[in-house]
Design a protein around this motif. Structure first.
Motif, PDB file in Angstrom:
ATOM      1  N   CYS A 187      43.048  44.276  30.360  1.00  0.00           N
ATOM      2  CA  CYS A 187      43.973  43.462  30.467  1.00  0.00           C
ATOM      3  C   CYS A 187      43.036  42.082  31.837  1.00  0.00           C
ATOM      4  O   CYS A 187      42.312  42.679  32.424  1.00  0.00           O
ATOM      5  N   PRO A 188      42.935  40.160  31.701  1.00  0.00           N
ATOM      6  CA  PRO A 188      42.488  39.588  33.401  1.00  0.00           C
ATOM      7  C   PRO A 188      43.011  40.184  34.518  1.00  0.00           C
ATOM      8  O   PRO A 188      42.033  40.482  35.148  1.00  0.00           O
ATOM      9  N   GLY A 189      44.702  40.821  34.277  1.00  0.00           N
ATOM     10  CA  GLY A 189      44.588  41.559  35.969  1.00  0.00           C
ATOM     11  C   GLY A 189      44.211  40.673  36.492  1.00  0.00           C
ATOM     12  O   GLY A 189      44.346  39.595  37.043  1.00  0.00           O
ATOM     13  N   LEU A 191      50.558  37.755  37.279  1.00  0.00           N
ATOM     14  CA  LEU A 191      51.729  39.034  37.442  1.00  0.00           C
ATOM     15  C   LEU A 191      51.111  40.283  37.097  1.00  0.00           C
ATOM     16  O   LEU A 191      52.062  40.712  37.208  1.00  0.00           O
ATOM     17  N   ALA A 192      49.898  40.128  37.708  1.00  0.00           N
ATOM     18  CA  ALA A 192      49.874  41.180  37.863  1.00  0.00           C
ATOM     19  C   ALA A 192      49.546  42.362  39.435  1.00  0.00           C
ATOM     20  O   ALA A 192      50.201  40.869  40.288  1.00  0.00           O
ATOM     21  N   SER A 247      46.225  47.954  31.741  1.00  0.00           N
ATOM     22  CA  SER A 247      46.940  46.725  31.656  1.00  0.00           C
ATOM     23  C   SER A 247      47.771  46.566  33.120  1.00  0.00           C
ATOM     24  O   SER A 247      47.418  47.227  34.493  1.00  0.00           O
ATOM     25  N   GLY A 248      47.186  45.406  33.942  1.00  0.00           N
ATOM     26  CA  GLY A 248      46.758  44.838  35.265  1.00  0.00           C
ATOM     27  C   GLY A 248      48.741  45.024  36.039  1.00  0.00           C
ATOM     28  O   GLY A 248      48.999  44.865  36.979  1.00  0.00           O
ATOM     29  N   CYS A 249      49.832  45.231  34.126  1.00  0.00           N
ATOM     30  CA  CYS A 249      50.980  45.672  34.958  1.00  0.00           C
ATOM     31  C   CYS A 249      51.990  46.062  33.558  1.00  0.00           C
ATOM     32  O   CYS A 249      51.126  45.821  32.471  1.00  0.00           O
ATOM     33  N   ASN A 263      53.499  44.016  31.487  1.00  0.00           N
ATOM     34  CA  ASN A 263      53.908  43.475  30.011  1.00  0.00           C
ATOM     35  C   ASN A 263      52.425  43.921  29.235  1.00  0.00           C
ATOM     36  O   ASN A 263      52.335  43.364  28.175  1.00  0.00           O
ATOM     37  N   ALA A 264      51.288  44.686  29.684  1.00  0.00           N
ATOM     38  CA  ALA A 264      50.812  45.569  28.548  1.00  0.00           C
ATOM     39  C   ALA A 264      49.719  45.191  27.848  1.00  0.00           C
ATOM     40  O   ALA A 264      49.320  45.363  26.982  1.00  0.00           O
ATOM     41  N   CYS A 265      49.129  44.144  28.419  1.00  0.00           N
ATOM     42  CA  CYS A 265      48.386  43.193  27.845  1.00  0.00           C
ATOM     43  C   CYS A 265      46.999  43.930  26.966  1.00  0.00           C
ATOM     44  O   CYS A 265      46.369  43.878  26.530  1.00  0.00           O
ATOM     45  N   GLY A 266      46.641  44.786  28.347  1.00  0.00           N
ATOM     46  CA  GLY A 266      45.139  45.487  27.743  1.00  0.00           C
ATOM     47  C   GLY A 266      45.426  47.016  27.025  1.00  0.00           C
ATOM     48  O   GLY A 266      44.973  47.872  27.077  1.00  0.00           O
ATOM     49  N   CYS A 305      45.304  36.680  36.381  1.00  0.00           N
ATOM     50  CA  CYS A 305      46.932  36.922  36.229  1.00  0.00           C
ATOM     51  C   CYS A 305      47.229  36.701  37.557  1.00  0.00           C
ATOM     52  O   CYS A 305      47.561  37.532  38.038  1.00  0.00           O
TER      53      CYS A 305
HETATM   54  S1  SF4 Z   1      48.926  42.829  31.585  1.00  0.00           S
HETATM   55 FE1  SF4 Z   1      49.784  41.802  33.086  1.00  0.00          FE
HETATM   56  S2  SF4 Z   1      47.882  41.814  34.315  1.00  0.00           S
HETATM   57 FE2  SF4 Z   1      47.558  42.178  32.663  1.00  0.00          FE
HETATM   58  S3  SF4 Z   1      46.809  39.954  31.884  1.00  0.00           S
HETATM   59 FE3  SF4 Z   1      49.030  40.914  31.000  1.00  0.00          FE
HETATM   60  S4  SF4 Z   1      50.180  39.721  32.530  1.00  0.00           S
HETATM   61 FE4  SF4 Z   1      48.704  39.788  33.569  1.00  0.00          FE
END
Ligand code: SF4
Lengths: 170, 551
Positions: free
Chosen positions: B416-418, B424-425, B457-459, B461-464, B422
């Protein structure tokens, strides 16, 4: 209706003849909008009352009231007000469609609460025909918002067929 | 490919004008950022750490060369010469100026594209199999129904302010490359005993802080009734989904709290009512009209093997490796499906420069029936390439840094962008992906390790997609320091599973060594022919864990 609000109904400025009546206040002979709970509790007495009756569907933190609870009382009411507590809460869009399409309600369906510019058109498509909007809104602005999209892909409660069907003359 | 008719054109044009008005009001200070937020979100414009980000929809991941060239042009003109392909088959631009976005959208509309519903709590861009129409044994090209769903869901008056965002994915193949069981609605195209096409519908999958595999709601919904069925699911969700807590607002929580049986009963009851009205029964003429756009391309009759390919492979071992890892068999003999890795060793997963996008567009036009696909694993695909042309295509890709032969390998990471972009990371994702890629840069070693999907994923939210990584890595925050938690055994395919957490998290300094350690365990434990995920499923967590936390 709040004092900083005005009513737009069926595409025109309209005088608001209704008032919201609290559960513990006595009902007058004026057009009154009561709670769903009061309607259910007092249905028998209300049936013999000789003045226009409306109901408000309240939103709540978790879910909001179920529009289908109105089914047994539809012949008694002329107006349903749907509360939109914040613009993000779009549950009322479904309530409106159920009211029109499933329960076949043909009285006034009114949107009240936080209702933004870009929501008027989809609300109208879902069968809402009266809007309590900010007093600063002109009728022109309102009608412009209602016409922002000239087409719709899908059918809803407004009689439009939807592009997927229109393409074939259906 | 689908082409807009006058209706589609008009709606997109009206949307651009609407947004232009909104931006003008914002820039003039007539509306506050607060009031502007829901409007911009409906148009894919996010406010990120440093600037506005624009997400452009690529419906079911399919692009023409003309569209790809436009994406390159936009990267050059409105961004810093880059675009970022996402796990939802979309593209993001990280640096557009707000007042120029309406112009950008207008240019985009000229190639039949838009940013509608790429954010906000509405039905998002429909995703699908990147090999659609090119792979053998497909029941039906999934883009046909995906396009119908795209149209039905666009500006849906009832479902634009849902409790939370809503994602639909479709696969027409038994091998699921669209991760359908991790979507709010996942659709598998099936054929019944009578040979009729229908749709198996899964509901309530998702990742985030409470991951769930979707539950099968229906075995078979006939084609004409699918929209009625989807509308039933959506209505049950819009009426009953939680709005009191955004972490519990996705349909997966509703399905979980309601129970699968009761959910099915609610959906069936709603479906019966909607279906009875016949309002959403899609006319066969319309299905046929859209299907015609996805008719198989006219390909040549060619032998199954290519002498020129064989001799090129024999004389160029790097090319030979690339063919082995990145080219997949095509339904038509004499053709191949080419995967373009956007994971160069040490690079940023999913990024492509404007020049690279132009090169890919040219290759698509000359050698791949004018089509490019975006994959949810953040790579690109040229779907129909003659085996005879593979070497030429490869040479061009190689010259532009696009021939990394690592599809499905350890360096083909999703990230994810992390923390780099981001707000939220908890932790950085991209630099970690780069470090892992550099550590395992040696291709022979990667081939020895074989298929291994790392997702970061950087948090929470699991976008990765860390829950479904064979090795998943999650950024966690401990007193302001970046830590990484590892999970093992996740998978996003037809045998979808969620990973198990190994235990205590690792620091930035230790995390790559920890991955190295897990790989070493796998190499020791594996039986002949087993992939990492197979070994993990056979032996379980214990042996990996023991070695990972050994003093
Ligand atoms: S997983 Fe968290 S850190 Fe990564 S892009 Fe999604 S919200 Fe941002």
């Amino acid at each position: 209706m709040q004092s900083n609000r005005q009513l737009i109904k069926d595409g025109a400025m309209a005088e608001n003849l209704w008032s919201y009546v609290e559960d513990d206040a006595a009902l007058s002979d004026a057009a009154s909008i009561i709670s769903l709970q009061r309607l259910e509790d007092d249905a028998d007495t209300l049936r013999s009352r000789n003045a226009p009756l409306g109901v408000i569907l309240r939103a709540s933190e978790k879910q909001g009231e179920d529009v289908r609870r109105l089914a047994p009382f539809l012949d008694m009411i002329q107006l349903v007000a749907i509360e939109f507590p914040v613009y993000r809460n779009g549950r009322g869009f479904s309530s409106a469609r159920i009211l029109r399409e499933e329960l076949k309600f043909d009285g006034e369906v009114r949107a009240m609460g936080e209702v933004l510019f870009d929501q008027w058109q989809p609300m109208a498509r879902c069968g809402i025909n009266a809007f309590e909007v900010d007093a600063s809104i002109s009728l022109d602005q309102f009608n412009q918002a209602l016409g922002e999209f000239s087409q719709a892909y899908q059918p809803a409660s407004d009689g439009r067929r939807g592009i997927l069907w229109q393409r074939h003359g259906k | 490919m689908y082409r807009y008719d006058e209706f589609d054109h008009q709606l997109v044009a009206e949307r651009v004008e609407q947004f232009r008005g909104q931006v003008a009001r914002r820039v003039a200070g007539e509306i506050t950022e607060d009031a502007f937020k829901p409007l911009r979100l409906m148009n894919g414009v996010y406010l990120q750490l440093h600037a506005y980000m624009l997400r452009v929809a690529i419906p079911y991941g399919t692009l023409s060369s003309k569209q790809m060239r436009m994406l390159a042009h936009l990267a050059r003109k409105y961004d810093r010469g880059y675009g970022h392909f996402t796990t939802r088959q979309n593209i993001q631009y990280n640096w557009p100026a707000l007042d120029r976005i309406p112009d950008l959208l207008q240019e985009l509309a000229s190639v039949e594209m838009h940013a509608i519903q790429t954010s906000g709590n509405c039905i998002r861009n429909v995703t699908s199999d990147q090999y659609a129409g090119a792979i053998a044994d497909e029941v039906e090209d999934p883009r046909i129904i995906s396009e119908i769903i795209r149209q039905w869901s666009t500006f849906h008056p009832e479902f634009s302010y849902l409790p939370r965002k809503f994602k639909i994915a479709v696969t027409g193949h038994k091998n699921d490359r669209a991760a359908i069981k991790l979507h709010d609605i996942g659709i598998v195209i099936v054929k019944n005993a009578a040979g009729e096409i229908g749709y198996e519908v899964h509901v309530g999958g998702g990742q985030g802080r409470t991951p769930f595999i979707a539950k099968k709601m229906s075995d078979f919904v006939p084609a004409a009734q699918l929209l009625a069925y989807l509308e039933a699911v959506m209505r049950v969700y819009n009426m009953l989904g939680r709005r009191d807590n955004s972490y519990k607002a996705r349909i997966k929580i509703l399905v979980h709290e309601t129970g699968e049986e009761e959910m099915r009963r609610l959906v069936d009851a709603e479906f019966a009512k909607i279906d009875a009205s016949q309002m959403l029964t899609v006319p066969q003429e319309e299905i046929d009209r859209i299907a015609a756009y996805f008719a198989p391309p006219v390909l040549q009759e060619l032998p199954a093997t290519s002498a020129s390919l064989d001799s090129a492979r024999a004389s160029d071992s790097a090319f030979d490796h690339w063919v082995t890892t990145n080219v997949v068999s095509h339904v038509k003999s004499g053709y191949g499906i080419v995967n373009i890795s956007l994971k160069p060793i040490g690079g940023i997963p999913g990024d492509a420069s404007d020049a690279q996008m132009d090169v890919i567009a040219d290759l698509a036009e000359a050698y791949a029936q004018d089509e490019v696909r975006v994959t949810h694993e953040q790579n690109l695909v040229l779907p129909h390439v003659k085996l005879d042309d593979l070497k030429t295509v490869y040479d061009t890709l190689l010259a532009h840094g696009l021939a990394t032969p690592n599809l499905g390998m350890i360096s083909d990471t999703i990230a994810c962008p992390g923390l780099d972009y981001c707000n939220l990371a908890n932790a950085r994702s991209i630099p970690l992906a780069q470090e892992i890629s550099n550590r395992f840069a040696d291709l022979d070693r990667q081939y020895d390790i074989g298929e291994l999907k790392i997702k970061i994923s950087g948090c929470i939210n699991a976008c990765g997609h860390h829950h479904v990584g064979h090795i998943g890595i999650l950024g966690v925050d401990k007193k302001g320091t970046e830590f990484y938690q590892i999970s093992l055994g996740g998978s996003a395919d037809e045998n979808a599973s969620l990973g198990d957490i190994t235990g205590r998290a690792f620091t930035e300094d230790d995390i790559v060594d920890a991955i190295e350690n897990l790989v070493a365990s796998y190499v020791d434990l594996r039986h002949n022919g087993e992939r990492f995920i197979d070994t993990y499923r056979r032996v379980g967590m214990q042996p990996f864990k023991e070695r990972l936390y050994a003093e």
